[in-house]
Scaffold this motif. Structure first.
Motif, PDB file in Angstrom:
ATOM      1  N   LEU A  55      59.862  16.521  18.027  1.00 37.52           N
ATOM      2  CA  LEU A  55      59.600  15.585  17.157  1.00 37.52           C
ATOM      3  C   LEU A  55      58.155  15.111  17.007  1.00 37.52           C
ATOM      4  O   LEU A  55      57.692  14.319  16.161  1.00 37.52           O
ATOM      5  N   SER A  56      57.180  15.732  17.833  1.00 34.81           N
ATOM      6  CA  SER A  56      55.796  15.630  17.646  1.00 34.81           C
ATOM      7  C   SER A  56      55.124  17.045  17.368  1.00 34.81           C
ATOM      8  O   SER A  56      53.970  17.165  17.715  1.00 34.81           O
ATOM      9  N   HIS A  84      66.694   9.929  16.580  1.00 35.40           N
ATOM     10  CA  HIS A  84      65.891  10.161  15.686  1.00 35.40           C
ATOM     11  C   HIS A  84      66.150  11.543  15.334  1.00 35.40           C
ATOM     12  O   HIS A  84      66.017  11.940  13.958  1.00 35.40           O
ATOM     13  N   TRP A  85      66.509  12.485  16.151  1.00 32.31           N
ATOM     14  CA  TRP A  85      66.923  14.087  15.930  1.00 32.31           C
ATOM     15  C   TRP A  85      67.803  14.150  14.618  1.00 32.31           C
ATOM     16  O   TRP A  85      67.799  14.856  13.989  1.00 32.31           O
ATOM     17  N   TRP A 115      57.470  21.790  12.881  1.00 35.98           N
ATOM     18  CA  TRP A 115      58.796  21.298  12.660  1.00 35.98           C
ATOM     19  C   TRP A 115      58.853  20.046  11.572  1.00 35.98           C
ATOM     20  O   TRP A 115      59.759  19.902  10.970  1.00 35.98           O
ATOM     21  N   PHE A 116      57.841  19.430  11.556  1.00 35.61           N
ATOM     22  CA  PHE A 116      57.683  18.524  10.318  1.00 35.61           C
ATOM     23  C   PHE A 116      57.772  19.041   9.123  1.00 35.61           C
ATOM     24  O   PHE A 116      58.667  18.621   8.198  1.00 35.61           O
ATOM     25  N   PHE A 154      59.827  11.289  12.898  1.00 34.18           N
ATOM     26  CA  PHE A 154      59.085  12.058  13.758  1.00 34.18           C
ATOM     27  C   PHE A 154      58.055  11.194  14.353  1.00 34.18           C
ATOM     28  O   PHE A 154      57.747   9.886  13.825  1.00 34.18           O
TER      29      PHE A 154
END
Length: 325
Positions: free
Chosen positions: A133-134, A94-95, A138-139, A58
């Motif tokens: 991702l920011s 990344h995802w 979701w993190f 992330f």
């Protein structure tokens, strides 16, 4: 009543947030359950490994963490600029380290030809994943869900493992960030699970100390970069040795069997951040009870509330008296 996460996060005011997740049933994340006789220490390693993996996936850096017996503390820093700088392929790469994505995104990453009528759909998914991702929510989802599934499988049960919502509070200035990081790093000492920072297992402070002994900083944690100057790299605007000394001084005072006091270097750091030394011990011991909402000076708190269109400033009294404005 719980508030939507969008009413608690204002990246315009701060990238730093303190997050906390707690388990919902009696089963522990770690330690020994006195009722069942089972030991769950290995689950702390699950959490730490997943956390440090996500920090590389992330556009969110981990400044501090502590994995306790039935809850988890994090200090996170959202790097929206990093997310925006990633290429479309980097976003998907990344995802896909955490989530499967779609057949279309998998094809793009593999270098396969994308049909013209699928391009708009692909761009939509890339924009969506870049945003996620920011996103702190979701993190935390990517952190908590795999742990819950593994714990449920191990316990041979179903249902919630974590509470429905994680706690999130904005850290609006450097004093708030320093205070919260110290509070998080000293969790095991306050809980009498460790006697020194270096023996506090599954914490960021232990990881930082071990790296410092080798003259390094952990690659998986947001680094300390010293006081503000021109052309600053990304990181925490404190000196690493000063922070380690401050944590050690505070830990010695907290311990009942250890005589300690604030050293001159620690006092100088607190003075630079305008934190009253007489309030420091109370702040680092009772941060969670004192601050239920955003933390910072009254001026920063006012701007934060205005940007999120809040009618009242939560816990203004605590910020006014515990962190000098």
């Amino acid at each position: 009543m719980p508030q939507p996460r969008r009413t608690q996060v204002s990246l315009e005011d701060t990238p730093f947030y303190h997050c906390c997740s707690r388990v919902v049933r009696r089963a522990y994340l770690c330690g020994e359950d006195l009722f069942s006789g089972k030991n769950y220490d290995h689950r702390r390693e699950w959490v730490e490994q997943q956390l440090l993996k996500l920090a590389q996936v992330f556009a969110i850096d981990v400044a501090a963490y502590a994995v306790m017996s039935n809850h988890l503390h994090l200090v996170l820093c959202v790097d929206i600029f990093q997310a925006n700088q990633w290429s479309d392929r980097e976003v998907l790469e990344h995802w896909h380290q955490v989530f499967k994505g779609t057949e279309l995104t998998q094809q793009f990453v593999k270098g396969q030809v994308i049909e013209a009528h699928d391009v708009a759909n692909l761009k939509h998914h890339i924009a969506l994943y870049r945003s996620r991702l920011s996103d702190i929510s979701w993190f935390m989802r990517a952190l908590n869900e795999p742990i819950a599934r593994k714990a449920n499988q191990e316990d041979n049960c179903t249902g919630r493992f974590w509470e429905g919502r994680f706690k999130s509070q904005a850290l609006l200035d450097e004093a708030a960030v320093l205070t919260c990081m110290t509070y998080v790093d000293l969790n095991p000492i306050r809980a009498q699970l460790a006697t020194t920072p270096e023996t506090s297992n599954f914490t960021s402070i232990q990881r930082r100390i071990r790296a410092a002994l080798a003259g390094k900083q952990p690659q998986t944690l947001l680094p300390f970069i010293g006081n503000e100057r021109d052309n600053m790299p990304k990181g925490l605007h404190f000196d690493l040795q000063e922070y380690l000394q401050l944590v050690d001084d505070t830990g010695r005072i907290i311990r009942n069997d250890k005589r300690g006091s604030i050293s001159s270097s620690s006092a100088s750091l607190l003075s630079r951040l305008n934190i009253p030394p007489e309030h420091w011990l109370k702040l680092t011991q009772h941060f969670g009870q004192l601050f239920k909402g955003p933390v910072g000076t009254v001026q920063e708190l006012t701007c934060y509330c205005e940007h999120l269109e809040k009618r009242r400033m939560h816990y203004r009294h605590s910020c006014l008296h515990l962190i000098a404005s």
